[in-house]
Design an enzyme around this catalytic site. Structure first.
Site, short mmCIF file in Angstrom:
data_model
loop_
_atom_site.label_atom_id
_atom_site.label_comp_id
_atom_site.label_asym_id
_atom_site.label_seq_id
_atom_site.Cartn_x
_atom_site.Cartn_y
_atom_site.Cartn_z
N GLU A 63 54.41 25.81 1.16
CA GLU A 63 55.66 25.51 1.90
C GLU A 63 55.27 25.94 3.59
OE1 GLU A 63 59.64 26.04 0.90
OE2 GLU A 63 60.19 26.23 2.86
N GLU A 88 54.73 31.39 7.23
CA GLU A 88 55.88 31.54 8.47
C GLU A 88 55.17 32.68 9.50
OE1 GLU A 88 58.78 29.84 9.46
OE2 GLU A 88 57.73 31.26 10.90
N ASP A 115 49.53 30.64 11.55
CA ASP A 115 49.33 29.31 11.55
C ASP A 115 48.96 28.59 10.24
OD1 ASP A 115 48.82 26.82 12.17
OD2 ASP A 115 47.75 27.09 13.94
N ASP A 137 59.12 22.08 13.42
CA ASP A 137 59.56 22.14 15.14
C ASP A 137 59.47 20.67 15.38
OD1 ASP A 137 60.14 24.85 14.90
OD2 ASP A 137 58.32 25.58 15.57
N THR A 211 68.64 23.83 3.56
CA THR A 211 67.70 25.06 4.45
C THR A 211 68.88 25.49 5.73
OG1 THR A 211 66.75 23.67 6.23
CG2 THR A 211 65.67 23.79 4.03
N TYR A 213 68.34 25.37 8.57
CA TYR A 213 67.92 24.24 9.91
C TYR A 213 68.87 23.09 9.65
CZ TYR A 213 65.30 26.76 13.17
OH TYR A 213 64.88 27.77 14.16
C1 SAM Z 1 62.51 24.21 12.70
S1 SAM Z 1 62.04 25.62 11.81
C2 SAM Z 1 62.41 25.29 10.34
C3 SAM Z 1 62.50 26.23 9.12
C4 SAM Z 1 62.82 26.10 7.81
N1 SAM Z 1 61.92 25.29 7.07
C5 SAM Z 1 64.40 25.16 7.49
O1 SAM Z 1 64.26 24.31 7.33
O2 SAM Z 1 65.23 26.16 7.90
C6 SAM Z 1 60.39 25.35 11.87
C7 SAM Z 1 59.59 26.63 11.39
O3 SAM Z 1 58.17 26.24 11.29
C8 SAM Z 1 57.50 27.66 11.83
N2 SAM Z 1 56.36 27.11 12.34
C9 SAM Z 1 55.86 26.30 13.44
N3 SAM Z 1 54.78 26.22 13.42
C10 SAM Z 1 53.92 26.69 12.36
C11 SAM Z 1 52.76 26.51 12.14
N4 SAM Z 1 51.57 26.10 12.79
N5 SAM Z 1 52.64 27.11 10.89
C12 SAM Z 1 53.50 27.76 10.03
N6 SAM Z 1 54.80 27.62 10.47
C13 SAM Z 1 54.86 26.97 11.70
C14 SAM Z 1 58.42 28.24 12.75
O4 SAM Z 1 58.02 29.51 12.84
C15 SAM Z 1 59.89 27.82 12.18
O5 SAM Z 1 60.05 29.01 11.53
#
Ligand code: SAM
Length: 232
Positions: A63, A88, A115, A137, A211, A213
């Protein structure tokens, strides 16, 4: 682990790594659990990624960007015979997840706090059964679209690490990102979109707990699409 230095075209993290100061218990949890649960990308990955887990698992899921970790924890509790790798980079979210892992005594979760592209490059070919990219994002402004996690480079990574017939599951409340993902997967050619009728992408994935978001999007009046692709 690759020797390549990440560049803007290969890395995919553009967000915040830290928020407000951690509560004492969260900071302790992070210190106690992160070193043992964090994947060590400097070591060789095991030939069988099931060996990353201290319990016997028959499938392994990844995930990416688990945020508050609600979905990851729900899935890990629901299927103890599946191993989960949660990635994360946001420290506060990682701390929150680890305190839940500790409370619930979950032993089928490993994590990485940076990342996700680094994990993807470390994993062996055809090692993962399912990748969840849930509400990545959105980067809604056109000039930022190139920052989106879904790109040809990252789809090639997904395609390499997924087992044949493995799943890539994507959810988003942002129409342009949903279309973007459909077009990128079509152009890639190695992902077969499973939908046959509109209800297929309007209905959440099986056993879906939601989730954070998604809840926010719903409160703001945006509905979501749920895309399932099978790796061919
Ligand atoms: C909009 S949030 C959604 C969080 C969760 N999946 C939800 O639906 O509530 C996007 C998440 O992706 C993480 N993220 C962004 N770029 C990433 C990357 N390159 N690798 C891993 N996580 C990443 C961010 O830190 C953030 O917590």
């Amino acid at each position: 682990m690759t020797d390549q230095h990440p560049t803007r075209s290969t890395e995919a993290f553009f967000g915040r790594r830290k928020g407000k100061q951690l509560r004492e218990r969260q900071a302790e949890g992070l210190e106690k659990l992160l070193p043992s649960l964090r994947l060590d990308l400097h070591s060789q990955p095991p030939a069988d990624v099931a060996d990353l887990f201290p319990v016997s698992v028959d499938t392994v899921r990844l995930e990416i960007g688990f945020g508050g970790g609600e979905h990851l924890v729900h899935r890990a509790e629901e299927t103890p015979s599946t191993g989960f790798i949660g990635v994360e980079p946001f420290v506060n979210s990682m701390a929150k997840l680890l305190s839940r892992v500790d409370e619930l005594g979950l032993s089928n979760i490993r994590v990485y706090d940076d990342d996700a592209t680094e994990v993807l490059d470390w994993l062996p070919d055809a090692s993962i059964d399912r990748i969840d990219l849930l509400y990545p994002d959105p980067w809604p402004k056109r000039k930022h679209w190139k920052r989106r996690f879904v790109s040809q480079v990252n789809l090639a990574r997904f395609h390499r690490v997924l087992k044949p017939e493995g799943l890539f599951c994507f959810a988003s409340d942002i129409d342009t990102y949903v279309n973007w993902t459909l077009l990128h997967c079509r152009d890639h050619g190695g992902f077969d979109w499973q939908a046959r009728q509109s209800s297929d992408w309007l209905t959440p994935f099986e056993g879906w707990p939601g989730t954070r978001y998604e809840n926010k999007a719903r409160r703001e009046g945006r509905s979501s699409a749920y895309l399932t692709f099978r790796r061919v």
